[in-house]
Motif scaffolding. Structure first.
Motif, PDB file in Angstrom:
ATOM      1  N   VAL A  42       1.083   1.915  10.648  1.00 33.04           N
ATOM      2  CA  VAL A  42       1.682   1.769   9.326  1.00 33.04           C
ATOM      3  C   VAL A  42       1.605   0.295   8.961  1.00 33.04           C
ATOM      4  CG1 VAL A  42       3.774   2.049   7.952  1.00 33.04           C
ATOM      5  CG2 VAL A  42       3.234   3.717   9.751  1.00 33.04           C
ATOM      6  N   THR A  43       1.114   0.004   7.759  1.00 29.33           N
ATOM      7  CA  THR A  43       1.030  -1.383   7.292  1.00 29.33           C
ATOM      8  C   THR A  43       1.853  -1.544   6.026  1.00 29.33           C
ATOM      9  OG1 THR A  43      -1.023  -0.929   6.093  1.00 29.33           O
ATOM     10  CG2 THR A  43      -1.236  -1.807   8.327  1.00 29.33           C
ATOM     11  N   VAL A  44       2.411  -2.747   5.867  1.00 25.16           N
ATOM     12  CA  VAL A  44       3.334  -3.020   4.778  1.00 25.16           C
ATOM     13  C   VAL A  44       3.019  -4.405   4.208  1.00 25.16           C
ATOM     14  CG1 VAL A  44       5.781  -3.176   4.143  1.00 25.16           C
ATOM     15  CG2 VAL A  44       5.091  -1.712   6.060  1.00 25.16           C
ATOM     16  N   ALA A  46      10.198  -2.577   1.408  1.00 24.45           N
ATOM     17  CA  ALA A  46       8.886  -2.229   0.853  1.00 24.45           C
ATOM     18  C   ALA A  46       8.953  -1.053  -0.117  1.00 24.45           C
ATOM     19  CB  ALA A  46       7.914  -1.888   1.971  1.00 24.45           C
ATOM     20  N   THR A  47       8.164  -1.154  -1.157  1.00 27.30           N
ATOM     21  CA  THR A  47       7.998  -0.038  -2.087  1.00 27.30           C
ATOM     22  C   THR A  47       6.787   0.802  -1.693  1.00 27.30           C
ATOM     23  OG1 THR A  47       8.962  -1.366  -3.857  1.00 27.30           O
ATOM     24  CG2 THR A  47       7.694   0.571  -4.526  1.00 27.30           C
ATOM     25  N   PRO A  61      -4.380  -1.817  -2.840  1.00 25.28           N
ATOM     26  CA  PRO A  61      -3.429  -1.765  -3.959  1.00 25.28           C
ATOM     27  C   PRO A  61      -2.035  -2.219  -3.525  1.00 25.28           C
ATOM     28  CG  PRO A  61      -4.766   0.222  -3.881  1.00 25.28           C
ATOM     29  CD  PRO A  61      -5.061  -0.548  -2.624  1.00 25.28           C
ATOM     30  N   TYR A  62      -1.348  -2.879  -4.436  1.00 28.36           N
ATOM     31  CA  TYR A  62       0.019  -3.369  -4.221  1.00 28.36           C
ATOM     32  C   TYR A  62       0.105  -4.375  -3.080  1.00 28.36           C
ATOM     33  CZ  TYR A  62       0.661   0.840  -6.985  1.00 28.36           C
ATOM     34  OH  TYR A  62       0.556   1.822  -7.937  1.00 28.36           O
ATOM     35  N   GLY A  63      -1.036  -4.952  -2.671  1.00 28.62           N
ATOM     36  CA  GLY A  63      -1.043  -5.926  -1.591  1.00 28.62           C
ATOM     37  C   GLY A  63      -0.876  -5.337  -0.206  1.00 28.62           C
ATOM     38  N   VAL A  64      -0.958  -4.012  -0.089  1.00 33.10           N
ATOM     39  CA  VAL A  64      -0.780  -3.352   1.202  1.00 33.10           C
ATOM     40  C   VAL A  64      -2.053  -3.522   2.038  1.00 33.10           C
ATOM     41  CG1 VAL A  64      -0.373  -1.142   2.364  1.00 33.10           C
ATOM     42  CG2 VAL A  64       0.835  -1.670   0.239  1.00 33.10           C
ATOM     43  N   LEU A 115      -3.476   7.133   4.108  1.00 38.39           N
ATOM     44  CA  LEU A 115      -2.647   7.493   2.964  1.00 38.39           C
ATOM     45  C   LEU A 115      -1.955   6.242   2.453  1.00 38.39           C
ATOM     46  CD1 LEU A 115      -2.092   9.834   5.393  1.00 38.39           C
ATOM     47  CD2 LEU A 115      -1.102  10.926   3.426  1.00 38.39           C
ATOM     48  N   LEU A 116      -2.079   5.971   1.168  1.00 42.42           N
ATOM     49  CA  LEU A 116      -1.309   4.917   0.523  1.00 42.42           C
ATOM     50  C   LEU A 116      -0.107   5.621  -0.090  1.00 42.42           C
ATOM     51  CD1 LEU A 116      -1.037   1.939  -0.342  1.00 42.42           C
ATOM     52  CD2 LEU A 116      -2.173   2.602  -2.462  1.00 42.42           C
TER      53      LEU A 116
END
Length: 170
Positions: A30-32, A72-73, A109-112, A122-123
Motif C-alpha cells: 500500500v502506498t500513500v 490520506a484521502t 494521480p493525487y501524488g500517490v 487499485l487507486l
C-alpha cells in the motif's frame, strides 16, 4: 439435559499468531502520498463489498506509516507477483527510505506513488478508518485499476510462497 460450558477467554497473542500463520494471504504493498510518501507491505488486504466497491487493509497504529495513512484521502494497493518478493521485503523493512531502496515507481494521480508492474493495482479513495485493537481497518473505494499477468505472491507460515499449477487434470 443442559451441558454447562466453561467460560472461554480469548487466545493469547502467541497462539493467535501461530494459528493465523496457517492462513495463506496475498501480499500487497500500500502506498500513500505524503512528504515523504509512505508505503508498507500488507497481508491483510481483502475485498469488502461489490455494491459499492470497497476494499480494506489493516495497519498498526504504532507503524511509522500510520500518521500519513491516518490523514490520506487516496492510497494505491499493489498486489505483488510471485517474482516480487524483494519488493515485499523492502516495504516490510522498518527504518529505511523504502522508495529510495526500490526505484521502480512513479507518482500517479493525487501524488500517490505507483509501483511498476504489480499483478494488479487499485487507486482508491479512503472512505473510513475503524479502530480495531492496536490496528486500524482502512476501508477504501477503488477509483481505477489495472492488472497484468502472472501468479500472485502469497505469505504462509512466515515465508513468501507462490501458487503451483495443479498436476491433476480437471
Amino acid at each position: 439435559m443442559t451441558i454447562a460450558a466453561e467460560p472461554l477467554a480469548p487466545v493469547d497473542p502467541d497462539t493467535f499468531r501461530a494459528l493465523l500463520r496457517r492462513q495463506a494471504a496475498s501480499v500487497a504493498v500500500v502506498t500513500v502520498a505524503g512528504d515523504p510518501p509512505v508505503g508498507f507491505t500488507a497481508t491483510s488486504f481483502t475485498s469488502v463489498s461489490l455494491r459499492p466497491p470497497l476494499v480494506s487493509f489493516c495497519l498498526a497504529r504504532s507503524s511509522s506509516s500510520w500518521p500519513t495513512a491516518a490523514r490520506a484521502t487516496y492510497v494505491a494497493v499493489h498486489l505483488l507477483g510471485e517474482d516480487q518478493q524483494d519488493i515485499a521485503r523492502t516495504f516490510a523493512t522498518s527504518g529505511i527510505d523504502r522508495f529510495a531502496a526500490h526505484p521502480g515507481w512513479r507518482y500517479g494521480p493525487y501524488g500517490v506513488p505507483l509501483l511498476d508492474e504489480p499483478v494488479a493495482r487499485l487507486l482508491c479513495r479512503v472512505t473510513q478508518r475503524v479502530p480495531a485493537g492496536d490496528h486500524a481497518i482502512v476501508l477504501a473505494e477503488p477509483l481505477s485499476g489495472s492488472h497484468g499477468d502472472g501468479a500472485p505472491l502469497l505469505y504462509h507460515m512466515g515465508r513468501y510462497a507462490a501458487l503451483r499449477p495443479s498436476t491433476k487434470e480437471s
